[in-house]
Scaffold this active site. Structure first.
Site, PDB file in Angstrom:
ATOM      1  N   LYS A  79       0.857  -1.206   0.000  1.00 36.42           N
ATOM      2  CA  LYS A  79       0.000   0.000   0.000  1.00 36.42           C
ATOM      3  C   LYS A  79       0.884   1.243   0.000  1.00 36.42           C
ATOM      4  O   LYS A  79       1.903   1.284   0.701  1.00 36.42           O
ATOM      5  CB  LYS A  79      -0.904  -0.019   1.232  1.00 36.42           C
ATOM      6  CG  LYS A  79      -1.956   1.089   1.258  1.00 36.42           C
ATOM      7  CD  LYS A  79      -2.864   0.953   2.487  1.00 36.42           C
ATOM      8  CE  LYS A  79      -3.948   2.012   2.529  1.00 36.42           C
ATOM      9  NZ  LYS A  79      -4.854   1.851   3.704  1.00 36.42           N
ATOM     10  N   SER A 154      -9.835   1.753   2.728  1.00 40.24           N
ATOM     11  CA  SER A 154      -8.986   2.549   1.886  1.00 40.24           C
ATOM     12  C   SER A 154      -7.943   1.751   1.108  1.00 40.24           C
ATOM     13  O   SER A 154      -7.368   2.257   0.156  1.00 40.24           O
ATOM     14  CB  SER A 154      -8.266   3.601   2.744  1.00 40.24           C
ATOM     15  OG  SER A 154      -7.377   2.979   3.649  1.00 40.24           O
ATOM     16  N   SER A 178      -9.979  -0.693   6.867  1.00 36.01           N
ATOM     17  CA  SER A 178      -9.408  -0.578   5.523  1.00 36.01           C
ATOM     18  C   SER A 178      -8.678  -1.802   4.991  1.00 36.01           C
ATOM     19  O   SER A 178      -8.279  -1.799   3.824  1.00 36.01           O
ATOM     20  CB  SER A 178      -8.457   0.611   5.463  1.00 36.01           C
ATOM     21  OG  SER A 178      -9.197   1.790   5.341  1.00 36.01           O
TER      22      SER A 178
HETATM   23  N1  GLN Z   1     -13.297   3.827   6.213  1.00 35.03           N
HETATM   24  C1  GLN Z   1     -12.677   4.259   7.417  1.00 35.03           C
HETATM   25  C2  GLN Z   1     -12.316   5.717   7.309  1.00 35.03           C
HETATM   26  O1  GLN Z   1     -12.656   6.298   6.342  1.00 35.03           O
HETATM   27  C3  GLN Z   1     -11.483   3.412   7.722  1.00 35.03           C
HETATM   28  C4  GLN Z   1     -10.255   3.837   7.018  1.00 35.03           C
HETATM   29  C5  GLN Z   1      -9.062   2.989   7.368  1.00 35.03           C
HETATM   30  O2  GLN Z   1      -9.185   1.941   7.997  1.00 35.03           O
HETATM   31  N2  GLN Z   1      -7.898   3.467   7.017  1.00 35.03           N
HETATM   32  O3  GLN Z   1     -11.716   6.278   8.170  1.00 35.03           O
END
Ligand code: GLN
Length: 487
Positions: A79, A154, A178
């Protein structure tokens, strides 16, 4: 392509025995990434030259008779919020568009020490903020099962890369889901380890008390094997735990007789799509048929998880992202002759950050400000403690907790971008694990039409072994993990 669809151990053993060279495997992975990236936009960077050099190193080591590591010759995608020395590392933000990492994240160092070959950096939501990958400065990733749909976020690029069989292993970060949610949306396995199980050194911080790094794979066994490589104490991260690292693959005994699986019935009923609910119920039947005992549990504070999470994560993000000021990293806005220091800060941040990141910095700054700290941030920390007690109570009675990963199947690109609140609400089942710090895994459990569905298993702190053992039994009893999309 064929070796890329094999389990990690099969690739590693083929390389170790000389049935395939690391270079061949690497080339296959590079080709596959080039082939699908036009359709998927999963990669911010395909590092062909560096990857081929590393693969050649592995082949030389083998030729010299050295003992090869557990991931020898295995191509891995990372990532793009993880530092890989000498590689552009952007967190999919314009503000880091030109940033080249001067050091390796600990997980990257560990992967390479185990013989893995890093082939690419994956697209993600900007600074890992999002649930659909639509917040990337480089455009959205598309779901390999249907390019009109989001791969989740994400870590959407990392999930899509494994689903499309570009790599057998990728890394993501999970702050509020994410890893698990994109794994669910892309039909692969995603593991969020216990907070502190894996060092965060070299991860561009979003919310430091919630962030964890973990693997995407096509099977539970590969997730277990990868975790044994990634986990462990690290002098560079004081929160990385000294808890001994288990041989997680060895804990996959295939036996879950008597294991107690807790189901928070009231929590998993409201607002859950029918397709998700019936796949989840069928998954629970499978576990019961394999000898597990299903136990109803309550998580009375779980319904406050979303507001609690979005207070804590925005507060921490506003602080973590203060470092991007045009002085030390990445881009600096063009300045007029008499512009001062403040103008440089604000113009750089205005031009460099996207709308979602700005929204969170503003929210986080607000909830930490003197007049509102007690009402918002402190209150959120108190609810976080209550949520932890809910899980402590649950784990006094059961060994794992099961729930869907997402209340809805993968949604269409653009469907939720106008309504951030709708997007946040879809994180209802994932954020608790981060607030509490416990491990969780998302597993494929069926389809809604051609779109994958997933469910998750959560465990006690540092009890990844039990989570993986139950997950593995489920996987062996069902056909879902083996399915691949045709991209
Ligand atoms: N969807 C969640 C957010 O927008 C989690 C994001 C993540 O785990 N990095 O914060």
């Amino acid at each position: 392509m064929t070796l890329l669809t094999q389990p990690i151990t099969a690739i590693r053993d083929a390389v170790a025995k000389g049935e395939a060279s690391a270079t061949e495997v690497c080339r296959a992975s590079l080709e596959r990434m080039q082939q699908v990236n036009g359709a998927l936009n999963a990669f911010n960077l395909i590092a062909a030259d560096r990857a081929l050099e590393r693969a050649a190193d592995v082949d030389r080591q083998r030729a010299a008779g050295a003992t090869l590591g557990p991931l020898a010759g295995v191509p891995v995608a990372i990532k793009d919020n993880l530092c890989v020395r000498g590689m552009r590392t952007t967190a999919s933000s314009k503000i880091l568009d030109t940033f080249v990492a001067p050091y390796d994240a600990t997980v990257v160092r560990k992967l390479e020490a185990a013989g893995a070959v890093i082939v690419s950096k994956t697209n993600c939501d900007e600074f890992a903020m999002g649930s659909s990958n639509e917040n990337s400065a480089y455009g959205p990733v598309r779901n390999p099962w249907s390019v009109e749909h989001t791969p989740g976020g994400s870590s959407g690029g990392s999930a899509a890369a494994v689903a499309a069989r570009c790599v057998p292993l990728s890394l993501g970060s999970d702050t509020g889901g994410s890893i698990r949610q994109p794994a669910s949306f892309c039909g692969v396995v995603g593991l969020k380890p216990t907070y502190g199980r894996v060092s965060r050194y070299g991860l561009l911080a979003f919310a430091s008390s919630l962030d964890q790094i973990g693997p995407f794979t096509t099977s539970v066994r590969d997730a277990a094997l990868s975790l044994s490589v990634l986990a462990g104490i690290d002098g560079a991260d004081a929160t990385a735990s000294a808890e001994p690292v288990a041989d997680y693959a060895a804990s996959l005994t295939g036996d879950i007789r008597g294991v107690k699986v807790g189901i928070p019935r009231a929590f998993v009923t409201e607002g859950v799509d029918d397709s998700v609910r019936s796949a989840f119920d069928a998954a629970m039947d499978t576990l019961r048929d394999a000898g597990a005992r299903l136990v109803d549990i309550e998580l009375p504070h779980a319904r406050y998880a979303i507001p609690t999470y979005y207070l804590v994560c925005t507060a921490e993000a506003s602080s973590n992202l203060a470092r991007y000021d045009g002085v030390r990293y990445g881009m600096r806005a063009a300045l007029a002759k008499d512009d001062g220091l403040k103008a440089m800060y604000s113009r750089t941040r205005d031009e460099g950050f996207g709308p979602e990141v700005k929204r969170r910095i503003m929210l986080g700054t607000y909830v930490l400000s003197a007049g509102y700290y007690d009402a918002f941030y402190l209150k959120a920390q108190q609810v976080r403690t209550l949520l932890r007690r809910d899980y402590d109570d649950a784990f006094a009675r059961v060994d794992v907790v099961a729930m869907p990963t997402s209340p809805i199947p993968p949604f269409a690109l653009g469907e939720k971008t106008d309504d951030p609140l709708q997007m946040y609400l879809a994180d209802i089942f994932t954020v608790s694990a981060n607030l509490v710090g416990i491990p969780g895994i998302s597993l494929p459990c069926g389809f809604a039409g051609r779109l994958p569905l997933g469910f998750q298993l959560l465990g006690r702190m540092f009890d990844e072994s039990t989570v993986l053992r139950v997950a593995d039994v489920y996987e062996r009893a069902t056909p879902w993990s083996g399915r691949a999309p045709s991209v």
